[in-house]
Enzyme design. Structure first.
Site, short mmCIF file in Angstrom:
data_model
loop_
_atom_site.label_atom_id
_atom_site.label_comp_id
_atom_site.label_asym_id
_atom_site.label_seq_id
_atom_site.Cartn_x
_atom_site.Cartn_y
_atom_site.Cartn_z
N GLU A 293 0.83 -1.05 -0.20
CA GLU A 293 0.01 -0.04 0.07
C GLU A 293 0.81 1.27 0.00
O GLU A 293 1.76 1.54 0.79
CB GLU A 293 -1.03 0.02 1.30
CG GLU A 293 -1.70 1.18 1.49
CD GLU A 293 -2.35 1.31 2.81
OE1 GLU A 293 -2.22 0.36 3.58
OE2 GLU A 293 -3.02 2.38 3.23
N ASP B 92 -0.96 -1.18 5.61
CA ASP B 92 -0.98 -0.49 7.04
C ASP B 92 -2.09 -1.12 7.97
O ASP B 92 -2.96 -1.62 7.90
CB ASP B 92 -1.18 0.98 6.96
CG ASP B 92 0.09 1.75 6.17
OD1 ASP B 92 1.09 1.10 6.08
OD2 ASP B 92 -0.42 2.94 5.67
N ASP C 149 -4.16 0.23 9.79
CA ASP C 149 -5.25 1.11 9.90
C ASP C 149 -6.42 0.79 9.23
O ASP C 149 -6.31 -0.09 8.64
CB ASP C 149 -4.59 2.72 9.75
CG ASP C 149 -4.16 2.79 8.64
OD1 ASP C 149 -4.54 2.19 7.59
OD2 ASP C 149 -3.40 3.87 8.21
N ASP D 31 -7.54 2.46 6.61
CA ASP D 31 -7.40 2.58 5.17
C ASP D 31 -6.67 1.17 4.88
O ASP D 31 -7.12 0.60 3.64
CB ASP D 31 -6.56 3.67 4.48
CG ASP D 31 -7.25 4.93 4.59
OD1 ASP D 31 -8.40 4.95 4.88
OD2 ASP D 31 -6.66 6.12 4.61
#
Ligand code: 0RA
Length: 671
Positions: free
Chosen positions: A446, A530, A532, A534
């Protein structure tokens, strides 16, 4: 309905008018159970979660056989507090009489001898091949302890075992008016290192079995403290309800699913289907209640009949009049006919041959014609009686044919780009130097900054990096033409080298543009995002794409998820990484205890991969010697399909519910 008296009556003058009686002497004795404990994986697949759950399914399958034979109406599975499990059924009960040749009670033989299941008589659909049908004795062999209770012939019979060995003779425990079998077992921790039964996993399989055996009641109860739950499955509608369940977050094209049933040459075939507003194909096929993930002859027969019956009906009723074809007469292709289709097919085959990578592909050649003719007749008849439904399906398929033309152009473009020379690989791919797929890994990373770190940190000999910049399109909702115009999707397909789409039938036509796993350039495809929101969104989008469009990659075990650390903990020069909160607390405690003169403990939380420098990224996440990868597996295909539909489909309410219900799970994606 109880036939508990049959067994003891064998020697009576007229024991069984016409009806096949199960005799203790019919049990074929093969070999002992030591082999099972030595090589458990050969019998149950593995000794992880999947194998653990397989123990339950094995006993349940036996009970379902009793239901299929018409003797069992209810099965109850209980997960007990010490992680043992019991399966209760109201079937005939395992026979307890003496086996003529072995001179031992049949119950003992069933429980302690491999392949002494007694399923060798004609008329039952034994499940050979695959990992099903290995027998209850395998469960017994792999259990620290096991106890079986049989209600039969007015008596309760009981016997116990330790690691497959008999503890004592069968005990009579009083009278009963019922029949049935209870098997309670404790998976042996010496064999199964990994934990506990998962309610949801077991529940999905039991739900599936209940759909496949209409009217059969299957109950799952969790009695483990703090997680008590209770689920009852009983579906009068069988496959029709299964299809409705699969499509519950989608809009159906017509009110009630089609249902077709027939039998030919001793092969019963059942099918239910409907069309929805999505562009995906959702076909689930079962042979003797086993999910044939890789398809096979039954699926081929169904596909052929579906395409042919639609074309025939449309031509006969002049429904193609507004459609043109460059080649002359217009017709819809198999792919067109299956756009937005949800179907469940169940066949019973007496001697199934399972082939394929995971032994989930039906090989029996005769089954293709049988399914084709039953379904062709059933569908043609249905269309005649429901012309409105037929018209809707054909309109949808004609639309699909038009957009497929656009997709073909996009696909050809990708194919030209992915011609064998590496000059045509996507510009942002940093390929590895080794070209043997067996050793190669592709990281889908990503973002550009993490992509940059990964490129610097990697071992370029066998690790390739493809940074994903833009948004990955949602494969649950987009049609192929849109999907193939998405830059990230194009880059992935080109890098993989597999091509895209196509039928099983067209895969052998040498056109070279369809998906072919033989051309896969990397054995491992590793999603690195990641930790998180997203990141997990991108990961879900990628998994949705692979699951919907390249399921062979998932079923072949090629898809992995990288596990970057959540924390870095420093004390002086010493540095450790923690991948979970538990690990973090453990290290903090340990370092505090060690005390000493050195500086204070410093803890930093990683949010993005980009926060790590190339060396750290290598050491924590990419180095094969130290990293952890989660392999993406699908234990229960229908369940996975539903999960993706809920997560990525159009039904916002359903997605919200799901996310709320699962908010506290670390990852809901290791399906
Ligand atoms: C051998 C023969 C018969 C049934 C069974 C085994 C049997 C096994 C299990 C395991 C769990 N529940 C079960 N129920 C039955 C046929 C019995 C007959 O012919 O009476």
């Amino acid at each position: 309905m109880a036939t508990s008296d049959l067994f003891e009556n064998e020697t009576a003058s007229e024991p069984n008018k016409g009806k096949e009686v199960y005799g203790a002497d019919k049990i074929t004795v093969l070999k002992g159970l030591e082999a099972v404990r030595k090589r458990p994986a050969m019998y149950i697949g593995d000794v992880g979660k999947r194998g653990l759950h397989h123990l339950i399914y094995e006993v349940v399958d036996n009970a379902v056989d009793e239901a299929l034979a018409g003797y069992c109406t209810k099965i109850t599975v209980k997960l007990h507090k010490e992680n043992s499990c019991s399966v209760v059924d109201n079937g005939r009960g395992i026979p307890v009489g003496i086996h003529k040749e072995e001179k031992r009670p049949a119950l003992e033989l069933v429980m302690t001898l491999l392949h002494a299941g007694g399923k060798f008589d004609k008329g039952s659909y034994k499940v050979s091949g695959g990992l099903h049908g290995v027998g209850v004795s395998v469960v017994n062999a792999l259990s620290e302890w096991c106890r079986v209770e049989v209600h039969r012939d007015g008596q309760v019979h009981q016997q116990s075992y330790k690691r497959g060995k008999i503890e004592g003779p069968i005990a009579k425990k009083g009278k009963t008016s019922k029949t049935g079998t209870t098997v309670r077992f404790m998976p042996d921790p010496e064999i199964f290192k990994t934990g506990e039964f998962e309610f949801d996993t077991v529940d999905e399989r039991l739900r599936e079995l209940a759909y496949l055996n209409k009217g059969l009641e299957i109950v799952l109860m969790d009695e483990r403290p703090g997680r008590e739950r209770h689920e009852v499955h009983r579906y009068k509608g069988g496959l029709v309800e299964f299809v409705q369940h699969m499509d519950k977050t989608r809009q159906a094209l017509f009110p009630k699913p089609v249902y077709i049933e027939g039998e030919k040459s001793g092969v019963p075939v059942e099918l239910s289907l409907e069309y929805n507003d999505s562009y995906n194909e959702n076909i689930f096929t079962f042979v003797n209640c086993i999910n044939t993930v890789e398809g096979g002859t039954h699926l081929a027969g169904f596909r052929a009949a579906l395409t042919r019956s639609l074309n025939q009906y449309a031509t006969k009723n002049n429904l193609f009049k507004n459609s043109k074809s460059s080649k002359g007469t217009f017709s819809i292709s198999g792919e067109d006919a299956r756009e937005g289709l949800t179907a469940v097919m169940s066949v019973k085959v007496a001697d199934p041959q399972f082939e394929g990578q995971t032994k989930t592909k039906l090989g029996n050649g005769e089954v293709k014609g049988i399914c084709d003719s039953i379904i062709m007749e059933g569908l043609s008849d249905y269309f005649e009686r429901h012309p409105g439904v037929a018209r809707k399906i054909i309109e949808k398929a004609v639309l699909a044919a038009r957009s497929r033309e656009a997709a073909r152009k996009a696909k050809d473009l990708i194919r030209r780009k992915s011609a064998l020379d590496s000059a045509s690989l996507p510009g942002k791919l940093a390929d590895c130097s080794n070209k043997d797929p067996e050793f190669c890994e592709l990281f889908l990373v990503e973002g550009d900054s993490a992509g940059g770190s990964a490129k610097q940190g990697r071992d370029r000999r066998f690790q390739a990096i493809l940074p994903l910049r833009g948004k990955v399109i949602n494969a649950e909702k987009a049609r192929d033409d849109k999907l193939l115009n998405n830059n990230e999707i194009q880059a992935i397909i080109t890098a993989l080298g597999t091509g895209y789409g196509g039928d099983e039938e067209s895969q052998s036509n040498g056109s070279g543009s369809d998906f072919d796993i033989a051309n896969l350039r990397y054995k491992k495809i590793i999603i690195m995002t990641d930790a998180d929101v997203d990141g997990s969104h991108i990961r879900t989008l990628l998994l949705t794409f692979f699951y919907r469009k390249m399921p062979q990659l998932i079923h072949g075990g090629h898809i992995y998820i990288a596990q970057p650390p959540l924390y870095r903990i420093k004390k002086g020069k010493a540095e450790v990484y923690a991948y979970t909160d538990e690990e973090r607390d453990y290290h903090l405690k340990r370092l505090k205890k060690e005390g000493g003169k050195s500086s204070k403990v410093d803890i930093s939380r990683y949010k993005g991969l980009g926060e790590m420098n190339p060396d750290q990224l290598w050491a924590t996440t990419m180095d094969p010697d130290t990293r952890t990868l989660l392999q993406v597996t699908v234990e229960e295909d229908a369940g996975a399909a539903n999960l993706f539909a809920r997560l990525m489909g159009s039904d916002v309410e359903s997605r919200r519910e799901f996310i709320e219900a699962n908010a506290n799970r670390v990852t809901f994606l290791d399906i």
